[in-house]
Design a protein around this motif. Structure first.
Motif, PDB file in Angstrom:
ATOM      1  N   LYS A 175       0.775 -20.824   0.396  1.00 34.37           N
ATOM      2  CA  LYS A 175      -0.392 -21.519  -0.139  1.00 34.37           C
ATOM      3  C   LYS A 175      -0.374 -23.005   0.217  1.00 34.37           C
ATOM      4  O   LYS A 175      -1.419 -23.631   0.354  1.00 34.37           O
ATOM      5  CB  LYS A 175      -0.437 -21.370  -1.660  1.00 34.37           C
ATOM      6  N   ILE A 176       0.830 -23.555   0.337  1.00 32.91           N
ATOM      7  CA  ILE A 176       0.965 -24.993   0.572  1.00 32.91           C
ATOM      8  C   ILE A 176       1.926 -25.228   1.732  1.00 32.91           C
ATOM      9  O   ILE A 176       2.976 -24.586   1.828  1.00 32.91           O
ATOM     10  CB  ILE A 176       1.468 -25.716  -0.693  1.00 32.91           C
ATOM     11  N   ILE A 177       1.542 -26.157   2.602  1.00 29.28           N
ATOM     12  CA  ILE A 177       2.341 -26.503   3.782  1.00 29.28           C
ATOM     13  C   ILE A 177       2.604 -28.003   3.785  1.00 29.28           C
ATOM     14  O   ILE A 177       1.694 -28.799   3.556  1.00 29.28           O
ATOM     15  CB  ILE A 177       1.602 -26.124   5.083  1.00 29.28           C
ATOM     16  N   LEU A 178       3.840 -28.369   4.033  1.00 31.34           N
ATOM     17  CA  LEU A 178       4.184 -29.756   4.332  1.00 31.34           C
ATOM     18  C   LEU A 178       4.733 -29.787   5.746  1.00 31.34           C
ATOM     19  O   LEU A 178       5.752 -29.150   6.033  1.00 31.34           O
ATOM     20  CB  LEU A 178       5.240 -30.292   3.369  1.00 31.34           C
ATOM     21  N   VAL A 179       4.065 -30.507   6.640  1.00 34.53           N
ATOM     22  CA  VAL A 179       4.591 -30.712   7.989  1.00 34.53           C
ATOM     23  C   VAL A 179       5.361 -32.026   7.939  1.00 34.53           C
ATOM     24  O   VAL A 179       4.778 -33.093   7.739  1.00 34.53           O
ATOM     25  CB  VAL A 179       3.475 -30.754   9.048  1.00 34.53           C
ATOM     26  N   THR A 180       6.674 -31.943   8.095  1.00 39.24           N
ATOM     27  CA  THR A 180       7.538 -33.078   7.762  1.00 39.24           C
ATOM     28  C   THR A 180       7.570 -34.174   8.819  1.00 39.24           C
ATOM     29  O   THR A 180       8.062 -35.270   8.547  1.00 39.24           O
ATOM     30  CB  THR A 180       8.972 -32.590   7.501  1.00 39.24           C
ATOM     31  N   SER A 181       7.081 -33.897  10.005  1.00 39.62           N
ATOM     32  CA  SER A 181       6.993 -34.939  11.043  1.00 39.62           C
ATOM     33  C   SER A 181       5.988 -34.486  12.088  1.00 39.62           C
ATOM     34  O   SER A 181       6.101 -33.380  12.614  1.00 39.62           O
ATOM     35  CB  SER A 181       8.356 -35.202  11.693  1.00 39.62           C
ATOM     36  N   VAL A 182       5.006 -35.333  12.346  1.00 39.78           N
ATOM     37  CA  VAL A 182       3.954 -34.990  13.300  1.00 39.78           C
ATOM     38  C   VAL A 182       3.691 -36.184  14.207  1.00 39.78           C
ATOM     39  O   VAL A 182       3.531 -37.315  13.736  1.00 39.78           O
ATOM     40  CB  VAL A 182       2.630 -34.627  12.595  1.00 39.78           C
ATOM     41  N   LEU A 183       3.663 -35.925  15.505  1.00 43.17           N
ATOM     42  CA  LEU A 183       3.257 -36.937  16.483  1.00 43.17           C
ATOM     43  C   LEU A 183       2.164 -36.319  17.352  1.00 43.17           C
ATOM     44  O   LEU A 183       2.430 -35.390  18.109  1.00 43.17           O
ATOM     45  CB  LEU A 183       4.446 -37.377  17.353  1.00 43.17           C
ATOM     46  N   THR A 184       0.933 -36.791  17.188  1.00 46.77           N
ATOM     47  CA  THR A 184      -0.171 -36.314  18.005  1.00 46.77           C
ATOM     48  C   THR A 184      -0.696 -37.466  18.848  1.00 46.77           C
ATOM     49  O   THR A 184      -0.224 -38.599  18.742  1.00 46.77           O
ATOM     50  CB  THR A 184      -1.312 -35.766  17.121  1.00 46.77           C
ATOM     51  N   ASP A 185      -1.703 -37.176  19.673  1.00 49.53           N
ATOM     52  CA  ASP A 185      -2.258 -38.245  20.492  1.00 49.53           C
ATOM     53  C   ASP A 185      -3.062 -39.250  19.662  1.00 49.53           C
ATOM     54  O   ASP A 185      -3.480 -40.283  20.170  1.00 49.53           O
ATOM     55  CB  ASP A 185      -3.119 -37.679  21.627  1.00 49.53           C
TER      56      ASP A 185
END
Length: 282
Positions: A175-185
């Motif tokens: 039900k819940i997501i934590l993305v702990t590190s994200v690098l996008t453009d």
């Protein structure tokens, strides 16, 4: 609050339970730690001593807690590095036992598989077991960007890609997501993003990017996010609290040029972060 934390443990340094237990305790949580492995130090050093525990030990320890009549008081299960698919099965059995005793208990899975630049670093079979069995059973999952891509089969370049990957992961069960590190453009070069996705929306937290890569930071942020989510019921509030505390820990560790996360020395950052970052809805 009582949390059953089933993770790896190291004698020296801070990863797995060595990174999760003290922060939870410092914030007033009673933690019941069960170790999946006990190593001298984390494997990032390239050499270590110790052993992976037999999966049966996990079941025995959970049964022992059950014998005390305390599973009814367990508010949640937290899992991290598993060591083997058999250990993963034992963790899922523990989750079933806890939920039977307390249907309000949640399961938070940190699906440790690998990382950008390192690739997969767990034993063969574990990534597939996580994707097929563990993630569908979890209420909350806390992958990093590499793990989110692996679990969903969707490459991430833009924020839109993160949204697509989160949709796919939600469809698997959590039900819940934590993305702990994200690098996008869209992420500024001197920043790093964290993202939470749940019933109350999607929120992005941006902090300065420090020139440091420390084992155990992901374990700490997963534990803190789980705790604050349980207390507040808000993914946005949990994201702000967990992200701000871990940034403070990382900054203090970076300034000290330490190779290990300074969880004890910088413990004030857990209670009252020096700088509080606010997420925004996306």
């Amino acid at each position: 609050m009582n949390i059953l934390s089933i993770q790896s443990h190291v004698a020296y340094g801070h990863v797995g339970n060595s990174s999760a237990v003290f922060p939870l305790q410092r914030l007033g949580v009673e933690v019941w730690p069960i170790h999946t492995v006990q190593f001298s130090n984390h494997t990032g050093y390239g050499a270590w001593r110790g052993q992976v525990f037999d999966a049966a030990v996990i079941g025995e320890l959970v049964e022992g807690i059950e014998d005390r009549g305390r599973l009814v008081a367990c508010d949640g299960v937290l899992s991290g590095y598993m060591g083997s698919a058999e250990i993963g099965s034992a963790i899922l059995d523990a989750v079933v036992r806890v939920r039977a005793a307390n249907p309000r208990a949640d399961y938070c899975c940190d699906p440790v598989i690998g990382d950008v630049g390192r690739g997969i670093f767990v034993r063969p079979g574990i990534p597939e077991f996580l994707r097929q069995k563990v993630v569908p059973a979890a209420d909350i999952v806390t992958p990093n960007q590499f793990e989110l891509e692996f679990l969903t089969g969707h490459a991430i370049v833009s924020q839109a890609d993160v949204m697509v990957a989160c949709d796919r992961l939600h469809a698997m069960g959590p039900k819940i997501i934590l993305v702990t590190s994200v690098l996008t453009d869209e992420t500024p070069i001197a920043s790093i993003d964290l993202l939470a996705s749940g019933p109350d929306g999607r929120f992005l937290l941006r902090t300065p990017r420090l020139d440091v890569s420390l084992n155990g930071a992901g374990d700490a942020v997963a534990a803190l996010f789980f705790l604050h989510l349980k207390r507040t019921g808000s993914a946005a509030a949990a994201l702000s609290a967990a992200g701000s505390s871990v940034y403070g820990l990382l900054r203090r560790t970076f300034e000290a040029a330490s190779k290990e996360l300074l969880i004890v020395e910088a413990q004030d950052e857990l209670v009252q972060p020096t700088k509080v970052f606010e997420p925004y809805k996306i």
